[in-house]
Scaffold this active site. Structure first.
Site: not given
Length: 566
Positions: A298-299
């Protein structure tokens, strides 16, 4: 930022521009009175048909319903919603009314597209909140449970509400899982390992090997800092970390700190210099290996991509293979999360963060919960406050409730440069530690793993980002969503995945040519990673490396819970 812009206003705030969007929608709707009148007439006809249906049900006759829930709607599955005419009437009245409201508000012609998306999203939130299943007087399950328990369920539900209500902030913080059922390092985040290095922002965990020999290249995992790393290490049966160790990977994981005011000055550059880059240095010192593989989730994947862009700019080739789980590097189409991100909302958030130096964990968690309120928020609300049930012993919900803070400079930089201005996709669009980032210069073999029902990182957006890289890229599409689609061990034999050896221009073209396989994508990824480095060496015990052992995994950074501070 001009501090005068952050002064409190005596008027209600509209940071997301929601009130303005609805005002414009109503104004445009009223300019077409004939269309509105015809819709009202159709609604009246459906109400009349429902009243006839209700009268026949009271006489004991069975008739076809006027409105039926969608097949995936879990709110009305209890047989009492069908068998008791009163509740059947409430259910159908709600379905007719909510569909009418939604259709009218989302079909208005002439609206700005961003406003249309906001109206669509918040209309769905409002209608989900107004469901008769969310109120004690109109939910037959609540009545049934209250009768069976002699009112005890309602009493317990009220007590649950009083326990969850934060009297200091006025916020209701629903307990999603039984916190007491889990003990970090015992029955969750339990893979054996050691903390072998740390900075102000992260601890580096090395996990104990489970095989006699391991792949020569160690594996560094960069998790998102908006959640804890142990989403990849929930239980032995669904732990990606344990499974990777079992396949012969020497696994290192970054465990991000839960920052407070002391770290309020940390920016995005710091997450590279004291995070990923420091971790790469430490992995090299611990293993003696110059080349490593890395995974970003994800991030954390966005940070890994930025790190690779920085390393390409300075000629650092130590990350020789990269994997990205549900990672966006092109933010042109961020999905529903983009509703919360425009100039007005980001400026308002920056003002709020500037007052304390960080973003509270629950604020980000609330935005994610809203995106799946009908599946996440309201079922928990009903079970906990209307039915008086205790939270379940559910590992994913325990992790999901373990929120983390984010320093204001870092989060502001991320929102503006990635989401708002989409500069990571531009060659030299952003500079990190003084180095222009150009993803086209990243030539290491890369593997993108996305999921078909992801509401946080839509897979077509992650696919667009995958094409920004200059090296060979493999794209794997798993089933399910952002979490369940990634935490999908082979033993579960669920969901399936799609693969396509080519990377055509569009995501639709890729999917049209892709082949679906049953089960988990984990073995497919391992075959790809192992092919990059087929050499095996004796296993590496973290206790025997040159870096000193600081403490046992999962480490003190991970075990700090914000809800324990409250």
């Amino acid at each position: 930022m001009n501090k005068t812009q952050c002064l409190p206003s005596p008027f209600p705030s509209d940071d997301l521009g929601v009130m303005r969007a609805f005002r414009d929608a109503w104004s445009l709707m009223l300019t077409r009175p004939l269309t509105l009148a015809m819709a009202q007439a159709r609604l009246g006809q459906e109400y009349f048909r429902l009243w006839q249906h209700f009268q026949l049900r009271l006489l004991g006759l069975q008739t076809e319903p006027v409105a039926a829930p969608d097949s995936g709607d879990k709110r009305f599955r209890n047989e009492l919603w069908q068998n008791v005419p009163y509740f059947d009437f409430l259910k159908q009245f709600y379905l007719i009314t909510s569909r009418h409201i939604y259709d009218q508000l989302t079909s208005v012609e002439g609206m700005d597209e961003r406003d249309r998306v906001k109206v669509d999203f918040f209309t769905r939130q409002f209608l989900a909140a107004m469901s008769p299943s969310n109120f004690a007087a109109t939910n037959p399950e609540v009545w049934d449970q209250a009768i069976k328990t002699g009112g005890r369920s309602l009493f317990e539900g009220w007590n649950n509400f009083l326990r969850d209500y934060d009297w200091k902030t006025g916020l209701l913080r629903m307990k999603q899982a039984d916190v007491k059922a889990f003990q970090m390092g015992k029955n969750i985040a339990a893979s054996a390992g050691k903390v072998v290095y740390q900075t102000d922002l992260m601890q580096l965990l090395q996990f104990e090997p489970t095989t006699e020999t391991v792949l020569k290249r160690p594996l560094l995992i960069v998790p998102p800092w908006i959640n804890k790393y142990y989403i990849l290490d929930l239980k032995p049966t669904n732990s990606f970390i344990k499974w990777a160790c079992d396949q012969g990977h020497t696994v290192f994981v970054i465990s991000w700190v839960n920052p407070d005011a002391r770290l309020a000055g940390k920016g995005f550059d710091s997450y590279l210099s004291e995070g990923t880059l420091a971790a790469v240095d430490a992995v090299e010192r611990q293993t003696g290996e110059r080349n490593i593989n890395a995974i970003g989730y994800c991030i954390g994947g966005t940070l890994l991509a930025t790190t690779l862009g920085y390393m390409a700019g300075v000629g650092d080739k130590r990350i020789a293979g990269a994997t990205f789980f549900t990672t966006m590097t092109d933010f042109a189409n961020p999905g529903e999360l983009g509703i919360f991100i425009d100039e007005q909302s980001v400026s308002a958030l920056e003002c709020k963060m500037s007052q304390r130096g960080f973003l509270e964990g629950y604020e980000m968690a609330s935005a994610f919960s809203m995106m799946r309120s009908q599946d996440v928020v309201w079922p928990i609300y009903i079970n906990r406050y209307l039915l008086g049930k205790q939270p379940p012993e559910f590992d994913v919900l325990y992790w999901n409730s373990d929120s983390t803070r984010m320093p204001a400079p870092m989060h502001g930089f991320y929102l503006r440069n990635m989401y708002l201005n989409n500069l990571l996709r531009e060659k030299g669009g952003i500079k990190i530690l003084g180095v222009p980032i150009d993803l086209s210069k990243v030539t290491v073999p890369s593997c993108f793993v996305s999921t078909v029902d992801d509401h946080i990182a839509p897979w077509k957006s992650t696919y667009a980002g995958a094409r920004l890289f200059g090296g060979p890229v493999r794209f794997i599409l798993g089933g399910s969503g952002h979490v369940a689609g990634i935490i999908n061990p082979p033993s579960a034999n669920k969901y399936g995945f799609w693969v396509n050896d080519s990377l055509p221009a569009s995501a639709d073209e890729w999917f049209g040519q892709a082949v679906k396989h049953p089960g988990s994508w984990w073995p497919e990824w391992h075959r790809w990673a192992a092919a990059l480095d087929g050499i095996r060496v004796p296993s590496r015990d973290p206790k025997n490396g040159p870096l000193p052992v600081l403490e046992n995994a999962p480490g003190s950074y991970c075990t700090l819970r914000l809800d324990a501070e409250q």
